[in-house]
Design a protein around this motif. Structure first.
Motif, PDB file in Angstrom:
ATOM      1  N   PHE A   1      19.902  98.630 -42.354  1.00  0.00           N
ATOM      2  CA  PHE A   1      19.904  99.898 -41.629  1.00  0.00           C
ATOM      3  C   PHE A   1      20.186 101.066 -42.559  1.00  0.00           C
ATOM      4  CE2 PHE A   1      19.962  97.232 -37.932  1.00  0.00           C
ATOM      5  CZ  PHE A   1      19.291  97.977 -36.986  1.00  0.00           C
ATOM      6  N   ASP A   2      20.936 100.822 -43.650  1.00  0.00           N
ATOM      7  CA  ASP A   2      21.181 101.904 -44.614  1.00  0.00           C
ATOM      8  C   ASP A   2      20.079 101.986 -45.663  1.00  0.00           C
ATOM      9  OD1 ASP A   2      21.698  99.735 -46.269  1.00  0.00           O
ATOM     10  OD2 ASP A   2      23.752 100.327 -46.735  1.00  0.00           O
ATOM     11  N   LYS A   3      19.055 101.124 -45.536  1.00  0.00           N
ATOM     12  CA  LYS A   3      17.855 101.111 -46.384  1.00  0.00           C
ATOM     13  C   LYS A   3      18.160 100.842 -47.862  1.00  0.00           C
ATOM     14  CE  LYS A   3      15.094 103.781 -43.207  1.00  0.00           C
ATOM     15  NZ  LYS A   3      15.739 103.432 -42.048  1.00  0.00           N
ATOM     16  N   SER A   4      19.254 100.115 -48.115  1.00  0.00           N
ATOM     17  CA  SER A   4      19.621  99.809 -49.500  1.00  0.00           C
ATOM     18  C   SER A   4      19.149  98.437 -49.946  1.00  0.00           C
ATOM     19  CB  SER A   4      21.135  99.907 -49.673  1.00  0.00           C
ATOM     20  OG  SER A   4      21.780  98.918 -48.888  1.00  0.00           O
ATOM     21  N   SER A   5      18.585  97.633 -49.039  1.00  0.00           N
ATOM     22  CA  SER A   5      18.071  96.321 -49.433  1.00  0.00           C
ATOM     23  C   SER A   5      17.041  95.812 -48.437  1.00  0.00           C
ATOM     24  CB  SER A   5      19.214  95.317 -49.586  1.00  0.00           C
ATOM     25  OG  SER A   5      19.874  95.113 -48.372  1.00  0.00           O
ATOM     26  N   LEU A   6      16.214  94.900 -48.920  1.00  0.00           N
ATOM     27  CA  LEU A   6      15.144  94.292 -48.141  1.00  0.00           C
ATOM     28  C   LEU A   6      15.160  92.801 -48.424  1.00  0.00           C
ATOM     29  CD1 LEU A   6      12.363  95.279 -46.565  1.00  0.00           C
ATOM     30  CD2 LEU A   6      11.343  94.451 -48.666  1.00  0.00           C
ATOM     31  N   ILE A   7      15.056  91.983 -47.369  1.00  0.00           N
ATOM     32  CA  ILE A   7      15.089  90.529 -47.528  1.00  0.00           C
ATOM     33  C   ILE A   7      13.812  89.942 -46.942  1.00  0.00           C
ATOM     34  CG2 ILE A   7      16.299  88.404 -46.918  1.00  0.00           C
ATOM     35  CD1 ILE A   7      18.846  90.107 -46.633  1.00  0.00           C
ATOM     36  N   LEU A   8      13.153  89.061 -47.695  1.00  0.00           N
ATOM     37  CA  LEU A   8      11.973  88.330 -47.237  1.00  0.00           C
ATOM     38  C   LEU A   8      12.360  86.868 -47.107  1.00  0.00           C
ATOM     39  CD1 LEU A   8      10.865  90.825 -48.978  1.00  0.00           C
ATOM     40  CD2 LEU A   8       8.772  89.539 -49.055  1.00  0.00           C
ATOM     41  N   VAL A   9      12.038  86.243 -45.980  1.00  0.00           N
ATOM     42  CA  VAL A   9      12.370  84.841 -45.747  1.00  0.00           C
ATOM     43  C   VAL A   9      11.100  84.111 -45.340  1.00  0.00           C
ATOM     44  CG1 VAL A   9      13.768  83.242 -44.398  1.00  0.00           C
ATOM     45  CG2 VAL A   9      14.679  85.504 -44.957  1.00  0.00           C
ATOM     46  N   PHE A  10      10.731  83.081 -46.112  1.00  0.00           N
ATOM     47  CA  PHE A  10       9.536  82.284 -45.805  1.00  0.00           C
ATOM     48  C   PHE A  10       9.590  80.970 -46.554  1.00  0.00           C
ATOM     49  CE2 PHE A  10       8.665  84.687 -49.546  1.00  0.00           C
ATOM     50  CZ  PHE A  10       7.873  83.888 -50.356  1.00  0.00           C
ATOM     51  N   LYS A  11       9.094  79.923 -45.918  1.00  0.00           N
ATOM     52  CA  LYS A  11       8.955  78.601 -46.528  1.00  0.00           C
ATOM     53  C   LYS A  11      10.184  78.186 -47.342  1.00  0.00           C
ATOM     54  CE  LYS A  11       3.950  78.659 -46.841  1.00  0.00           C
ATOM     55  NZ  LYS A  11       2.798  78.544 -47.718  1.00  0.00           N
ATOM     56  N   ASN A  12      11.366  78.270 -46.765  1.00  0.00           N
ATOM     57  CA  ASN A  12      12.633  77.895 -47.404  1.00  0.00           C
ATOM     58  C   ASN A  12      12.973  78.732 -48.627  1.00  0.00           C
ATOM     59  OD1 ASN A  12      13.128  75.881 -45.513  1.00  0.00           O
ATOM     60  ND2 ASN A  12      11.920  74.412 -46.656  1.00  0.00           N
ATOM     61  N   LYS A  13      12.340  79.895 -48.766  1.00  0.00           N
ATOM     62  CA  LYS A  13      12.663  80.818 -49.850  1.00  0.00           C
ATOM     63  C   LYS A  13      13.260  82.091 -49.265  1.00  0.00           C
ATOM     64  CE  LYS A  13       9.403  79.813 -53.532  1.00  0.00           C
ATOM     65  NZ  LYS A  13       8.350  80.384 -54.365  1.00  0.00           N
ATOM     66  N   VAL A  14      14.140  82.689 -50.028  1.00  0.00           N
ATOM     67  CA  VAL A  14      14.719  83.979 -49.669  1.00  0.00           C
ATOM     68  C   VAL A  14      14.565  84.874 -50.885  1.00  0.00           C
ATOM     69  CG1 VAL A  14      16.811  85.216 -49.010  1.00  0.00           C
ATOM     70  CG2 VAL A  14      16.395  82.928 -48.106  1.00  0.00           C
ATOM     71  N   ILE A  15      13.902  86.021 -50.704  1.00  0.00           N
ATOM     72  CA  ILE A  15      13.775  87.018 -51.779  1.00  0.00           C
ATOM     73  C   ILE A  15      14.469  88.275 -51.300  1.00  0.00           C
ATOM     74  CG2 ILE A  15      12.203  88.369 -53.209  1.00  0.00           C
ATOM     75  CD1 ILE A  15      10.137  86.110 -52.795  1.00  0.00           C
ATOM     76  N   TRP A  16      15.409  88.715 -52.099  1.00  0.00           N
ATOM     77  CA  TRP A  16      16.268  89.840 -51.736  1.00  0.00           C
ATOM     78  C   TRP A  16      16.058  90.949 -52.765  1.00  0.00           C
ATOM     79  CZ3 TRP A  16      22.186  89.770 -52.797  1.00  0.00           C
ATOM     80  CH2 TRP A  16      22.782  90.894 -52.229  1.00  0.00           C
TER      81      TRP A  16
END
Length: 137
Positions: free
Chosen positions: A120-135
């Motif tokens: 909500f503070d737009k300081s990070s983005l997380i992608l979650v797919f196929k047992n991977k997490v990219i932050w």
């Protein structure tokens, strides 16, 4: 005429509560990639597989068809090609003391669904797919 006025006011109020408005452009300097796995005790764990520094630009824009908006593109990351088209809204999550708005997207590169969480503070983005997490942060 009165109904038209209230309908217009309603649409404007909905737009103001939507956290992902567009166009937006963010730059993050860290990319932290982890994978999830089940340990020998049956517990779900995460292990970092890479931490890279760089200039990762995230663009959030409108799609040609409103139902696919927003579209998210990531630049500066050779592993992220294509774009992500909006599919549906997910529940918000809290992670590391931050609240994130969740949305489900379709990845044109991976040809699969992917969950994307923007803080909500737009300081990070997380992608979650196929047992991977990219932050990105």
């Amino acid at each position: 005429m009165k109904n038209y006025f209230f309908f217009t006011l309603f649409l404007i109020s909905i737009q103001s509560y939507c956290q992902i408005s567009y166009p937006q452009n963010f730059t993050f300097h860290n990319r932290d990639e982890s994978v999830s796995y089940i340990d020998q005790n049956g517990n779900k764990k995460y292990e970092r597989i890479s931490l890279k520094k760089g200039n990762y630009e995230i663009d959030i824009s409108k799609a040609a068809e409103v139902r696919f908006s927003p579209i998210i593109q990531i630049y500066g990351d050779d592993n992220q090609k294509g774009y992500y088209a909006f599919v549906s809204t997910l529940d918000n999550i809290k992670m590391n003391g931050k609240l994130y708005e969740g949305n489900h997207f379709l990845s044109t590169e991976l040809e699969t669904g992917i969950n994307i969480y923007l803080s909500f503070d737009k300081s990070s983005l997380i992608l979650v797919f196929k047992n991977k997490v990219i932050w990105y942060y």
